[in-house]
Design a protein around this motif. Structure first.
Motif, PDB file in Angstrom:
ATOM      1  N   SER B  32      -6.718  -4.772 -15.710  1.00 16.78           N
ATOM      2  CA  SER B  32      -7.190  -3.788 -15.142  1.00 16.78           C
ATOM      3  C   SER B  32      -5.794  -2.592 -14.924  1.00 16.78           C
ATOM      4  N   PHE B  34      -4.277   1.173 -14.311  1.00 20.75           N
ATOM      5  CA  PHE B  34      -4.380   2.528 -13.813  1.00 20.75           C
ATOM      6  C   PHE B  34      -2.952   3.300 -13.963  1.00 20.75           C
ATOM      7  N   ILE B  94      -3.820  -4.652 -11.462  1.00 21.51           N
ATOM      8  CA  ILE B  94      -4.420  -5.144 -10.439  1.00 21.51           C
ATOM      9  C   ILE B  94      -3.728  -6.790 -10.677  1.00 21.51           C
ATOM     10  N   ARG B  95      -3.129  -7.039  -9.420  1.00 20.32           N
ATOM     11  CA  ARG B  95      -2.470  -8.533  -9.512  1.00 20.32           C
ATOM     12  C   ARG B  95      -3.623  -9.425  -9.293  1.00 20.32           C
ATOM     13  N   ARG B 100      -6.017 -11.939  -4.272  1.00 18.84           N
ATOM     14  CA  ARG B 100      -6.140 -10.798  -3.200  1.00 18.84           C
ATOM     15  C   ARG B 100      -6.382  -9.558  -4.112  1.00 18.84           C
ATOM     16  N   ARG B 101      -6.129  -9.427  -5.297  1.00 22.64           N
ATOM     17  CA  ARG B 101      -6.477  -8.270  -6.082  1.00 22.64           C
ATOM     18  C   ARG B 101      -5.742  -7.192  -5.666  1.00 22.64           C
ATOM     19  N   ALA B 102      -4.517  -7.253  -5.116  1.00 20.19           N
ATOM     20  CA  ALA B 102      -3.605  -5.984  -4.818  1.00 20.19           C
ATOM     21  C   ALA B 102      -3.055  -5.319  -5.941  1.00 20.19           C
ATOM     22  N   LEU B 103      -2.974  -4.031  -5.731  1.00 14.59           N
ATOM     23  CA  LEU B 103      -2.486  -3.239  -6.840  1.00 14.59           C
ATOM     24  C   LEU B 103      -0.829  -3.391  -6.861  1.00 14.59           C
ATOM     25  N   THR B 104      -0.398  -3.757  -7.956  1.00 10.90           N
ATOM     26  CA  THR B 104       1.150  -3.711  -8.193  1.00 10.90           C
ATOM     27  C   THR B 104       1.276  -2.573  -8.817  1.00 10.90           C
ATOM     28  N   PHE B 105       2.494  -1.746  -8.395  1.00 15.45           N
ATOM     29  CA  PHE B 105       3.236  -0.549  -8.944  1.00 15.45           C
ATOM     30  C   PHE B 105       4.290  -0.901  -9.723  1.00 15.45           C
TER      31      PHE B 105
END
Lengths: 116, 115
Positions: B32, B34, B94-95, B100-105
């Motif tokens: 996913s 973004f 999305i990691r 935890r499905r955190a967003l990785t930038f």
């Protein structure tokens, strides 16, 4: 919809004091909230993830005793920087997600913390 | 683990010319992805998202991105730049390795628009 409000937007504090930053989801219930830190001209680094009613999960290298996270309800998470030092000065951003695990997160406006 | 690489730290274009911000991803399966935009001292705004539906994704403010699995890319484009597009742009994934499905930038790309 999907608005995340973060407060305060700016704060200046003295070394050794504690500062609390609030993150609220205004029009939805956040299943998960995230706290990020951003140094000048750098990307966002994840500090911790929190779910309502449970302890936050901290990323490697983030001191949990220094950065206290409380997720008391589905619409509120707080980050407290304890015994702040000048090196804690940074831009802190919260985000919140609702719905499925692969959905986007919505971000607060950020808090500029300056420790003098 | 999922990660993204933004190939350019700075991009400068003239107003009215096309914009291309490059992003490559690393993922063991369909990610996913973004694109977020950040104006100075502000929070982040979602431009668009890819979640395994159409490979060409249209976002706000005339931006779009194409997911290319063969190239592991998710480049952001806009046909004609506007002065208000000047900002920092982040490619995000999305990691999923931790659950935890955190967003990785990504590291970010600063877009400058010259008059």
């Amino acid at each position: 919809g999907a608005v995340v409000s973060q407060h305060p937007s700016r704060v200046i504090c003295k070394s050794g004091t504690s500062v609390k930053i609030e993150c609220r989801s205004l029009d939805f219930q956040a299943t998960t909230m995230f706290w990020y830190r951003q140094f000048p001209k750098q990307s966002l680094m994840l500090m911790a993830t929190s779910n309502e009613g449970s302890k936050a999960t901290y990323e490697q290298g983030v001191e949990k005793d220094k950065f206290l996270i409380n997720h008391a309800s589905l619409t509120l998470s707080t980050l407290t920087v304890t015994s702040a030092h000048p090196e804690d000065s940074s831009f802190y951003i919260c985000s919140a997600r609702y719905g499925g695990l692969n959905t986007e997160a919505f971000f607060g406006q950020g808090t500029r913390l300056t420790v003098v | 683990a999922q990660s993204v690489t933004q190939l350019d730290s700075h991009v400068s274009v003239s107003e009215g010319t096309p914009v291309l911000l490059r992003c490559n991803y690393s993922s063991s399966y369909s990610p996913s992805l973004f694109w977020y935009v950040q104006h100075p001292n502000k929070g982040l705004q979602l431009l668009l998202k890819y979640t395994s539906a159409a490979t060409l994704v249209k976002g706000i403010n005339g931006f779009e991105a194409e997911f290319k699995k063969s190239e592991t890319s998710f480049h952001l484009t806009k046909p004609s730049a506007h002065m208000s597009d000047a900002a920092e742009y982040f490619c995000v994934v999305i990691r999923t390795d931790t659950g935890r499905r955190a967003l990785t930038f990504g590291s970010g790309t600063r877009l400058q628009v010259q008059p």
